[in-house]
Design a protein around this motif. Structure first.
Motif, PDB file in Angstrom:
ATOM      1  N   ASP A   1       1.050  -1.390   0.426  1.00 35.59           N
ATOM      2  CA  ASP A   1       0.163  -0.410  -0.236  1.00 35.59           C
ATOM      3  C   ASP A   1       0.766   1.276   0.299  1.00 35.59           C
ATOM      4  OD1 ASP A   1      -2.752   0.942   0.597  1.00 35.59           O
ATOM      5  OD2 ASP A   1      -2.196   1.970   1.872  1.00 35.59           O
ATOM      6  N   ALA A   2       1.771   1.326   0.453  1.00 32.79           N
ATOM      7  CA  ALA A   2       2.840   2.708   0.669  1.00 32.79           C
ATOM      8  C   ALA A   2       3.946   2.466  -0.688  1.00 32.79           C
ATOM      9  CB  ALA A   2       4.198   2.537   1.864  1.00 32.79           C
ATOM     10  N   ALA A   3       3.919   1.185  -1.409  1.00 31.42           N
ATOM     11  CA  ALA A   3       4.554   1.409  -2.348  1.00 31.42           C
ATOM     12  C   ALA A   3       3.423   1.943  -3.754  1.00 31.42           C
ATOM     13  CB  ALA A   3       5.132   0.029  -2.779  1.00 31.42           C
ATOM     14  N   LEU A   4       2.026   1.725  -3.217  1.00 33.61           N
ATOM     15  CA  LEU A   4       0.984   2.149  -4.444  1.00 33.61           C
ATOM     16  C   LEU A   4       1.418   3.606  -3.918  1.00 33.61           C
ATOM     17  CD1 LEU A   4      -0.746   2.151  -5.941  1.00 33.61           C
ATOM     18  CD2 LEU A   4      -3.028   1.371  -4.544  1.00 33.61           C
ATOM     19  N   TYR A   5       1.117   4.170  -2.756  1.00 32.86           N
ATOM     20  CA  TYR A   5       0.744   5.828  -2.037  1.00 32.86           C
ATOM     21  C   TYR A   5       1.697   6.468  -3.319  1.00 32.86           C
ATOM     22  CZ  TYR A   5       0.830   9.824   0.029  1.00 32.86           C
ATOM     23  OH  TYR A   5       0.843  11.268   0.477  1.00 32.86           O
ATOM     24  N   ARG A   6       2.645   6.254  -3.008  1.00 31.66           N
ATOM     25  CA  ARG A   6       4.213   6.890  -3.973  1.00 31.66           C
ATOM     26  C   ARG A   6       3.893   6.487  -5.415  1.00 31.66           C
ATOM     27  NH1 ARG A   6       6.910   3.484  -0.321  1.00 31.66           N
ATOM     28  NH2 ARG A   6       7.432   1.958  -1.890  1.00 31.66           N
ATOM     29  N   ALA A   7       3.505   5.566  -5.632  1.00 36.09           N
ATOM     30  CA  ALA A   7       3.142   5.101  -7.048  1.00 36.09           C
ATOM     31  C   ALA A   7       1.977   6.754  -7.813  1.00 36.09           C
ATOM     32  CB  ALA A   7       3.038   3.974  -7.721  1.00 36.09           C
ATOM     33  N   LYS A   8       1.322   6.724  -7.336  1.00 32.65           N
ATOM     34  CA  LYS A   8      -0.270   7.394  -7.483  1.00 32.65           C
ATOM     35  C   LYS A   8       0.649   9.260  -7.501  1.00 32.65           C
ATOM     36  CE  LYS A   8      -3.611   6.883  -6.506  1.00 32.65           C
ATOM     37  NZ  LYS A   8      -4.783   6.466  -7.964  1.00 32.65           N
ATOM     38  N   GLN A   9       1.569   9.445  -6.510  1.00 27.29           N
ATOM     39  CA  GLN A   9       1.844  10.649  -5.755  1.00 27.29           C
ATOM     40  C   GLN A   9       3.176  10.685  -6.539  1.00 27.29           C
ATOM     41  OE1 GLN A   9       4.479  10.019  -1.761  1.00 27.29           O
ATOM     42  NE2 GLN A   9       2.858  12.386  -1.380  1.00 27.29           N
ATOM     43  N   ASN A  10       4.208  10.210  -6.905  1.00 24.35           N
ATOM     44  CA  ASN A  10       5.293  10.231  -8.449  1.00 24.35           C
ATOM     45  C   ASN A  10       4.047  10.135  -9.793  1.00 24.35           C
ATOM     46  OD1 ASN A  10       8.285  10.749  -7.230  1.00 24.35           O
ATOM     47  ND2 ASN A  10       6.584   9.231  -6.104  1.00 24.35           N
ATOM     48  N   GLY A  11       2.952  10.671 -10.066  1.00 26.58           N
ATOM     49  CA  GLY A  11       2.508  10.617 -11.062  1.00 26.58           C
ATOM     50  C   GLY A  11       1.662   9.604 -11.754  1.00 26.58           C
ATOM     51  N   ARG A  12       1.069   8.304 -11.167  1.00 33.64           N
ATOM     52  CA  ARG A  12       0.340   7.150 -11.817  1.00 33.64           C
ATOM     53  C   ARG A  12       1.509   6.688 -12.701  1.00 33.64           C
ATOM     54  NH1 ARG A  12      -3.477  11.327  -9.215  1.00 33.64           N
ATOM     55  NH2 ARG A  12      -4.880   9.816  -7.662  1.00 33.64           N
ATOM     56  N   ASN A  13       0.125   5.325 -13.083  1.00 34.20           N
ATOM     57  CA  ASN A  13       0.217   4.880 -14.059  1.00 34.20           C
ATOM     58  C   ASN A  13       1.763   4.786 -14.311  1.00 34.20           C
ATOM     59  OD1 ASN A  13      -0.584   3.701 -17.267  1.00 34.20           O
ATOM     60  ND2 ASN A  13       0.965   5.378 -18.154  1.00 34.20           N
ATOM     61  N   ARG A  14       1.929   3.736 -13.832  1.00 36.99           N
ATOM     62  CA  ARG A  14       3.650   3.579 -12.983  1.00 36.99           C
ATOM     63  C   ARG A  14       3.550   2.485 -11.616  1.00 36.99           C
ATOM     64  NH1 ARG A  14       7.276   7.867 -11.729  1.00 36.99           N
ATOM     65  NH2 ARG A  14       5.649   8.746 -14.039  1.00 36.99           N
ATOM     66  N   VAL A  15       4.420   1.283 -12.202  1.00 34.40           N
ATOM     67  CA  VAL A  15       4.522   0.528 -10.662  1.00 34.40           C
ATOM     68  C   VAL A  15       5.999   1.161 -10.102  1.00 34.40           C
ATOM     69  CG1 VAL A  15       5.858  -2.367 -10.084  1.00 34.40           C
ATOM     70  CG2 VAL A  15       4.790  -1.215 -12.677  1.00 34.40           C
ATOM     71  N   CYS A  16       5.857   1.037  -8.732  1.00 34.61           N
ATOM     72  CA  CYS A  16       6.419   1.540  -7.394  1.00 34.61           C
ATOM     73  C   CYS A  16       6.496   0.020  -6.329  1.00 34.61           C
ATOM     74  CB  CYS A  16       6.030   2.418  -6.801  1.00 34.61           C
ATOM     75  SG  CYS A  16       6.623   3.395  -5.472  1.00 34.61           S
ATOM     76  N   PRO A  17       7.598  -0.507  -6.768  1.00 32.24           N
ATOM     77  CA  PRO A  17       9.631   0.404  -7.052  1.00 32.24           C
ATOM     78  C   PRO A  17       9.241   0.265  -8.823  1.00 32.24           C
ATOM     79  CG  PRO A  17       9.558  -1.628  -6.259  1.00 32.24           C
ATOM     80  CD  PRO A  17       8.706  -1.386  -5.470  1.00 32.24           C
ATOM     81  N   PRO A  18      10.067   1.261  -9.509  1.00 33.85           N
ATOM     82  CA  PRO A  18      10.390   0.698 -10.749  1.00 33.85           C
ATOM     83  C   PRO A  18      11.274  -1.104 -11.112  1.00 33.85           C
ATOM     84  CG  PRO A  18      12.097   2.129 -10.037  1.00 33.85           C
ATOM     85  CD  PRO A  18      10.903   2.131  -8.729  1.00 33.85           C
ATOM     86  N   ALA A  19      11.286  -0.699 -12.466  1.00 34.38           N
ATOM     87  CA  ALA A  19      11.918  -1.872 -12.205  1.00 34.38           C
ATOM     88  C   ALA A  19      13.733  -1.877 -12.188  1.00 34.38           C
ATOM     89  CB  ALA A  19      12.014  -1.997 -14.369  1.00 34.38           C
ATOM     90  N   HIS A  20      14.273  -1.038 -12.294  1.00 37.11           N
ATOM     91  CA  HIS A  20      15.275  -0.333 -12.063  1.00 37.11           C
ATOM     92  C   HIS A  20      16.410  -0.609 -10.562  1.00 37.11           C
ATOM     93  CE1 HIS A  20      14.776   3.600 -12.204  1.00 37.11           C
ATOM     94  NE2 HIS A  20      15.899   3.356 -11.240  1.00 37.11           N
ATOM     95  N   LEU A  21      15.207  -1.037  -9.572  1.00 40.80           N
ATOM     96  CA  LEU A  21      15.744  -0.761  -8.614  1.00 40.80           C
ATOM     97  C   LEU A  21      14.739  -2.245  -7.571  1.00 40.80           C
ATOM     98  CD1 LEU A  21      13.925   2.867  -6.708  1.00 40.80           C
ATOM     99  CD2 LEU A  21      16.397   1.983  -7.349  1.00 40.80           C
ATOM    100  N   SER A  22      14.191  -2.975  -8.276  1.00 37.08           N
ATOM    101  CA  SER A  22      13.492  -4.417  -7.919  1.00 37.08           C
ATOM    102  C   SER A  22      14.673  -5.179  -7.246  1.00 37.08           C
ATOM    103  CB  SER A  22      12.711  -4.867  -8.510  1.00 37.08           C
ATOM    104  OG  SER A  22      13.413  -5.116  -9.787  1.00 37.08           O
ATOM    105  N   ALA A  23      15.929  -5.316  -8.290  1.00 40.53           N
ATOM    106  CA  ALA A  23      16.488  -6.614  -8.012  1.00 40.53           C
ATOM    107  C   ALA A  23      17.787  -5.711  -6.752  1.00 40.53           C
ATOM    108  CB  ALA A  23      17.415  -6.637  -9.054  1.00 40.53           C
ATOM    109  N   GLU A  24      18.209  -4.463  -6.181  1.00 44.86           N
ATOM    110  CA  GLU A  24      18.160  -3.926  -5.644  1.00 44.86           C
ATOM    111  C   GLU A  24      17.784  -4.388  -3.528  1.00 44.86           C
ATOM    112  OE1 GLU A  24      19.872  -0.463  -3.599  1.00 44.86           O
ATOM    113  OE2 GLU A  24      19.385   0.039  -4.787  1.00 44.86           O
TER     114      GLU A  24
END
Length: 416
Positions: free
Chosen positions: A372-395
Motif C-alpha cells: 500500500d505504501a508503494a502504491l501511494y508513492r506510485a500515485k504521488q509520483n504521477g500515476r500509471n506506473r509501478v513502484c518500486p520501478p524495475a531498475h530498483l527491484s533487484a536491489e
C-alpha cells in the motif's frame, strides 16, 4: 470449474434416464465408479469373507446328509472353492475395474452353486434329497447381500437356475413332482431377488445423483461466496483464507510477492460515464489482470472499490515488478477511453509491489502495508506506473526485510 460444469450437465441429463436404465452417461458412470468403487470393494470383501466362513461351516451338514462322500466334500469346499474365493478377495484388494469386480463375484456365486450341486449329484446317501435346498441361499446372497450389478445378477441367477434344473432332473431319488416344485421355488426366488436387486441398485444410484447434485450446489455456493460478483476475481473473504494458508505460524514457506493495483482517477470515470460503465471498466481491468497471471500460484482479488490485489507464491521482487509492469502496460494498451481524466485520454492503473522471503518474520499485514505504501508513492509520483520501478527491484530483492520507503523513479507517463 469446467469439470464441475460438465459434470452438472451430465447430471441434469441423467435424471430422466433413472426411470428405467441403471447406467449413467459415460462421463457420469466413470465419476460414479471413481467415488463408489473403493467402498464397493470393501463391502464385497467383508461379505465374501463372512459368506466363505458360512459356506465352509456347511461341512457339518455334509457330514450328516452325505457322509458317504464327506472326504470329497472336504476337498471341494476347502481345497477348491475356498482358495478360489480367497483369490477373488485378493483381486478385490487391488481395486479392479467394475467389470472385473462384478464378473468375479458372479463367477464365485456360480462356482459355489456348482459345488453344492456336484456333491448332491455324487452322493448315494438316502438323505441327499435334502442337500440341494441350500442353493436358494446362494441366489439370495448374490442378488441381495452382495448386490451384484443387475446384468451380472441376471447372468449368475440364470446360470444357477439352469444348473439346478439339470441336476435335480437327474436325481433318481427325487420324485419328478418334487423336482418340479424345487425348480419353481428356486426360479421364483431368483425372480423375486432380482426385482429386489434392481430396486436396490436403482435407489442407490438415484441417491448418489441426489447427493452429487447437492454437493455440486454447495460447491457452487461456496465458490460464489468466495468470488467477487462483479469481476469474478476472489473477494476479501477468499483473500483472507488464502493469506491464512500462505502464513502459517512459522511464516510463509515460500517467497510471497504482492501487487496492489489501483485504477487512476476512477471516481471521475464513474461520475462521468455512470455506474454501469464503471462496472464494465472494472470487469475489463479484472480480465486484463487475470490474463497476466502465469500459474496456479498466482491469484488475483478485488480488494475493494477500484483496487485489486495480486498474490504470487514463490516469486521474488524482480519477477513481481515485471508482472506488475505487464499488467500496467496491458491496461494502458487496452485504451479504455477516459475523457474525464485530468491528465490522460484513457484508463490507467498504478501498482505498488512488495515481497517477503520464505520464513520471514514479516506478517501478511506488514506485506499489505508495504504494498500500500508503494502504491501511494506510485500515485504521488504521477500515476500509471509501478513502484518500486524495475531498475530498483533487484536491489530491494537483496534486502527483502527492509521497509519499502524508497522514492519512485517510474516510467514516463501521460499522467500527472
Amino acid at each position: 470449474m469446467d469439470d464441475a460444469a460438465s459434470l452438472a450437465d451430465e447430471l441434469q441429463r441423467s435424471f430422466p434416464t433413472t426411470s428405467g436404465r441403471l447406467r449413467f452417461t459415460e462421463m457420469l458412470e466413470a465419476h460414479y465408479e471413481l467415488e463408489t468403487g473403493p467402498a464397493r470393494c470393501r463391502h464385497l470383501i467383508i461379505c465374501g469373507i463372512v459368506a466363505l466362513f458360512l459356506y465352509d461351516c456347511f461341512l457339518i451338514s455334509d457330514w450328516r446328509l452325505i457322509p458317504d462322500i464327506f472326504q470329497t466334500a472336504l476337498v471341494v469346499r476347502l481345497g477348491v472353492v475356498t482358495p478360489i474365493a480367497l483369490l477373488i478377495v485378493a483381486i478385490l484388494l487391488s481395486r479392479p475395474s467394475a467389470r472385473i469386480r462384478e464378473a468375479s463375484q458372479a463367477t464365485i456365486s456360480v462356482i459355489v452353486a456348482a459345488s453344492v450341486l456336484y456333491l448332491t449329484s455324487t452322493s448315494q446317501s438316502p438323505l441327499v434329497i435334502f442337500h440341494h435346498y441350500g442353493i436358494i441361499l446362494v441366489v439370495l446372497f448374490a442378488n441381495v447381500v452382495q448386490r451384484l450389478h443387475f446384468p451380472y445378477a441376471v447372468a449368475a441367477s440364470t446360470a444357477i437356475v439352469t444348473m439346478y434344473t439339470i441336476a435335480v432332473g437327474h436325481m433318481p431319488s427325487l420324485p419328478s413332482e418334487a423336482a418340479l416344485s424345487s425348480v419353481m421355488i428356486l426360479s421364483g426366488g431368483a425372480v423375486f431377488t432380482l426385482v429386489a436387486n434392481y430396486s436396490l441398485e436403482r435407489q442407490f444410484r438415484i441417491g448418489y445423483l441426489l447427493r452429487l447434485k447437492d454437493r455440486l450446489r454447495r460447491d457452487e455456493l461456496e465458490g460464489l461466496s468466495r468470488q467477487d460478483p462483479l469481476t469474478g476475481l476472489g473477494n476479501r473473504r477468499e483473500l483472507d483464507r488464502h493469506l491464512r494458508r500462505l502464513w502459517p505460524e512459522s511464516g510463509p514457506a515460500r517467497t510471497i510477492s504482492m501487487m496492489m493495483v489501483d485504477v487512476d482517477h476512477f471516481k471521475s470515470y464513474n461520475d462521468g460515464f455512470g455506474h454501469l460503465a464503471g462496472d464494465k471498466c472494472l470487469q475489463r481491468i479484472a480480465a486484463l489482470i487475470a490474463g497476466e497471471l502465469r500459474g496456479p500460484n498466482d491469484r488475483a482479488f478485488r480488494y475493494g472499490g477500484e483496487e485489486f490485489l495480486i498474490l504470487c507464491e514463490g516469486m521474488d521482487m524482480a519477477r513481481a515488478v515485471s508482472i506488475a509492469e505487464r499488467v500496467r502496460l496491458a491496461v494502458d494498451m487496452a485504451a479504455i477511453p477516459h475523457k474525464y481524466s485530468p491528465v490522460a485520454p484513457n484508463v490507467t492503473v498504478s501498482i505498488g509491489v512488495a515481497a517477503t522471503p520464505s520464513r520471514s518474520a514479516l506478517s501478511c499485514q506488514d506485506l499489505i502495508r508495504n504494498a500500500d505504501a508503494a502504491l501511494y508513492r506510485a500515485k504521488q509520483n504521477g500515476r500509471n506506473r509501478v513502484c518500486p520501478p524495475a531498475h530498483l527491484s533487484a536491489e530491494i530483492a537483496e534486502f527483502p526485510s527492509r521497509k519499502l520507503l524508497l522514492p519512485s523513479f517510474g516510467n514516463k507517463t501521460t499522467g500527472r
